[in-house]
Write a protein that holds these residues in place. Structure first.
Motif, PDB file in Angstrom:
ATOM      1  N   GLY A  40       0.785  -1.225   0.000  1.00  0.00           N
ATOM      2  CA  GLY A  40       0.000   0.000   0.000  1.00  0.00           C
ATOM      3  C   GLY A  40       0.821   1.281   0.000  1.00  0.00           C
ATOM      4  O   GLY A  40       0.261   2.369   0.124  1.00  0.00           O
ATOM      5  N   LYS A  41       2.104   1.145  -0.156  1.00  0.00           N
ATOM      6  CA  LYS A  41       2.981   2.317  -0.101  1.00  0.00           C
ATOM      7  C   LYS A  41       3.601   2.628  -1.455  1.00  0.00           C
ATOM      8  O   LYS A  41       3.423   1.884  -2.432  1.00  0.00           O
ATOM      9  CB  LYS A  41       4.112   2.061   0.912  1.00  0.00           C
ATOM     10  CG  LYS A  41       3.637   1.737   2.314  1.00  0.00           C
ATOM     11  CD  LYS A  41       2.973   2.913   2.982  1.00  0.00           C
ATOM     12  CE  LYS A  41       2.618   2.584   4.416  1.00  0.00           C
ATOM     13  NZ  LYS A  41       1.925   3.711   5.083  1.00  0.00           N
ATOM     14  N   SER A  42       4.341   3.715  -1.490  1.00  0.00           N
ATOM     15  CA  SER A  42       5.004   4.106  -2.733  1.00  0.00           C
ATOM     16  C   SER A  42       6.312   3.341  -2.909  1.00  0.00           C
ATOM     17  O   SER A  42       6.633   2.423  -2.155  1.00  0.00           O
ATOM     18  CB  SER A  42       5.262   5.612  -2.717  1.00  0.00           C
ATOM     19  OG  SER A  42       5.740   6.035  -3.967  1.00  0.00           O
ATOM     20  N   LEU A  43       7.056   3.738  -3.908  1.00  0.00           N
ATOM     21  CA  LEU A  43       8.298   3.058  -4.267  1.00  0.00           C
ATOM     22  C   LEU A  43       9.480   3.801  -3.663  1.00  0.00           C
ATOM     23  O   LEU A  43       9.656   5.000  -3.874  1.00  0.00           O
ATOM     24  CB  LEU A  43       8.430   3.008  -5.784  1.00  0.00           C
ATOM     25  CG  LEU A  43       7.345   2.175  -6.456  1.00  0.00           C
ATOM     26  CD1 LEU A  43       6.993   2.717  -7.817  1.00  0.00           C
ATOM     27  CD2 LEU A  43       7.808   0.727  -6.572  1.00  0.00           C
ATOM     28  N   GLU A  44      10.299   3.073  -2.966  1.00  0.00           N
ATOM     29  CA  GLU A  44      11.464   3.650  -2.312  1.00  0.00           C
ATOM     30  C   GLU A  44      12.718   3.263  -3.084  1.00  0.00           C
ATOM     31  O   GLU A  44      12.981   2.077  -3.311  1.00  0.00           O
ATOM     32  CB  GLU A  44      11.555   3.127  -0.879  1.00  0.00           C
ATOM     33  CG  GLU A  44      12.792   3.583  -0.127  1.00  0.00           C
ATOM     34  CD  GLU A  44      12.966   2.836   1.185  1.00  0.00           C
ATOM     35  OE1 GLU A  44      12.019   2.134   1.599  1.00  0.00           O
ATOM     36  OE2 GLU A  44      14.051   2.938   1.783  1.00  0.00           O
TER      37      GLU A  44
ATOM     38  N   GLY B 113       1.273   8.117  -4.239  1.00  0.00           N
ATOM     39  CA  GLY B 113       0.254   7.461  -5.054  1.00  0.00           C
ATOM     40  C   GLY B 113      -1.160   7.904  -4.754  1.00  0.00           C
ATOM     41  O   GLY B 113      -1.467   8.385  -3.656  1.00  0.00           O
ATOM     42  N   THR B 114      -2.020   7.733  -5.742  1.00  0.00           N
ATOM     43  CA  THR B 114      -3.464   7.917  -5.594  1.00  0.00           C
ATOM     44  C   THR B 114      -4.113   6.592  -5.948  1.00  0.00           C
ATOM     45  O   THR B 114      -3.925   6.076  -7.047  1.00  0.00           O
ATOM     46  CB  THR B 114      -4.012   9.013  -6.524  1.00  0.00           C
ATOM     47  OG1 THR B 114      -3.495  10.272  -6.137  1.00  0.00           O
ATOM     48  CG2 THR B 114      -5.534   9.034  -6.493  1.00  0.00           C
ATOM     49  N   ARG B 115      -4.888   6.079  -5.000  1.00  0.00           N
ATOM     50  CA  ARG B 115      -5.612   4.836  -5.288  1.00  0.00           C
ATOM     51  C   ARG B 115      -6.949   5.194  -5.905  1.00  0.00           C
ATOM     52  O   ARG B 115      -7.796   5.809  -5.260  1.00  0.00           O
ATOM     53  CB  ARG B 115      -5.821   4.010  -4.016  1.00  0.00           C
ATOM     54  CG  ARG B 115      -6.554   2.692  -4.309  1.00  0.00           C
ATOM     55  CD  ARG B 115      -6.524   1.723  -3.141  1.00  0.00           C
ATOM     56  NE  ARG B 115      -5.184   1.285  -2.813  1.00  0.00           N
ATOM     57  CZ  ARG B 115      -4.473   0.408  -3.524  1.00  0.00           C
ATOM     58  NH1 ARG B 115      -4.985  -0.133  -4.615  1.00  0.00           N
ATOM     59  NH2 ARG B 115      -3.277   0.059  -3.138  1.00  0.00           N
ATOM     60  N   LEU B 116      -7.122   4.841  -7.163  1.00  0.00           N
ATOM     61  CA  LEU B 116      -8.361   5.124  -7.891  1.00  0.00           C
ATOM     62  C   LEU B 116      -9.207   3.866  -7.951  1.00  0.00           C
ATOM     63  O   LEU B 116      -8.730   2.810  -8.386  1.00  0.00           O
ATOM     64  CB  LEU B 116      -8.054   5.606  -9.313  1.00  0.00           C
ATOM     65  CG  LEU B 116      -9.264   5.841 -10.218  1.00  0.00           C
ATOM     66  CD1 LEU B 116     -10.118   6.979  -9.686  1.00  0.00           C
ATOM     67  CD2 LEU B 116      -8.828   6.108 -11.652  1.00  0.00           C
TER      68      LEU B 116
END
Lengths: 107, 119
Positions: A40-44, B113-116
């Motif tokens: 659920g997180k972004s890319l590091e 991020g945006t969860r769509l």
């Protein structure tokens, strides 16, 4: 389109063990990146590899690049639970991402 | 540390509706990108943007998609008529002009991020 494959797709390993993730790509590229993604997180960003034979290390992770073989490896030494995540390699200016390797480190 | 900021973090929309996803890249970055990640799958390149125009786009980036930099700070992705299969996490990224600055900083900085979700 440049194709990037990683293996394994899923990896379950015990704490303290060593393992290597492989990233193969289909056409010549002058750069390769490794990223980590927690659920659920972004890319590091982990590593940027820019030349043949490049090796970079950060803690228990070491990445290398062989441009002639079109292969990069991400080696995990003495795994700990905190390393559990999905690891992606990405190749080229457009960042073609690999399929990802989901790593689970078991206590 | 400078960040790429994306809003909203979650968006639920009805099929057929238009959505605009917003991104604020790092201020001195000149290259901007959108990627998407369908749940459980790999990250896919959509489009890159430089000097107020699209520099490259993938097959995914069809006529339903558009990007814009309406002012000096925002970078937006618009989906004109959303489909169920547009449901994904959309990541914005930015990077400096290539080979400028610290050589170790050739990587991109991704937003959160945006969860769509299209229903």
């Amino acid at each position: 389109e440049l194709k990037v494959e990683q293996n394994p797709l899923f990896l379950s390993m015990q704490e303290g063990k060593n393992y290597t993730i492989y990233c193969n790509y289909s056409t010549t590229s002058d750069r390769l990146y490794w990223y980590r993604q927690d659920p659920g997180k972004s890319l590091e960003s982990l590593f940027v590899l820019l030349s043949n034979g490049a090796v970079k290390q950060e803690g228990r992770l070491m990445a290398s690049l062989d441009t002639k073989a079109r292969l990069s490896t991400l080696h995990i030494t003495a795994a700990v639970h905190d390393l559990s995540a999905t690891y992606f390699c990405a190749v080229g200016v457009q960042f073609y991402f690999g399929t990802g390797t989901s790593l689970t480190v078991i206590p | 540390e400078p960040e790429v900021t994306q809003t909203p973090s979650h968006q639920v929309t009805q099929m057929g509706q238009e959505v605009i996803l917003r991104c604020v890249p790092i201020s001195n970055h000149l290259y901007f990108y959108w990627y998407r990640q369908i749940l459980g799958q790999k990250v896919e390149f959509l489009v890159s943007f430089y000097n107020n125009e699209i520099s490259e786009k993938s097959e995914i980036f069809d006529d339903q998609f558009s990007v814009e930099r309406p002012d000096g700070s925002n970078f937006t992705l618009k989906i004109r008529s959303t489909k169920l299969e547009d449901s994904a996490m959309y990541f914005c990224a930015s990077s400096e002009l290539e080979f400028a600055g610290d050589p170790s900083n050739y990587g991109y900085t991704f937003g959160s991020g945006t969860r769509l979700t299209v229903v």
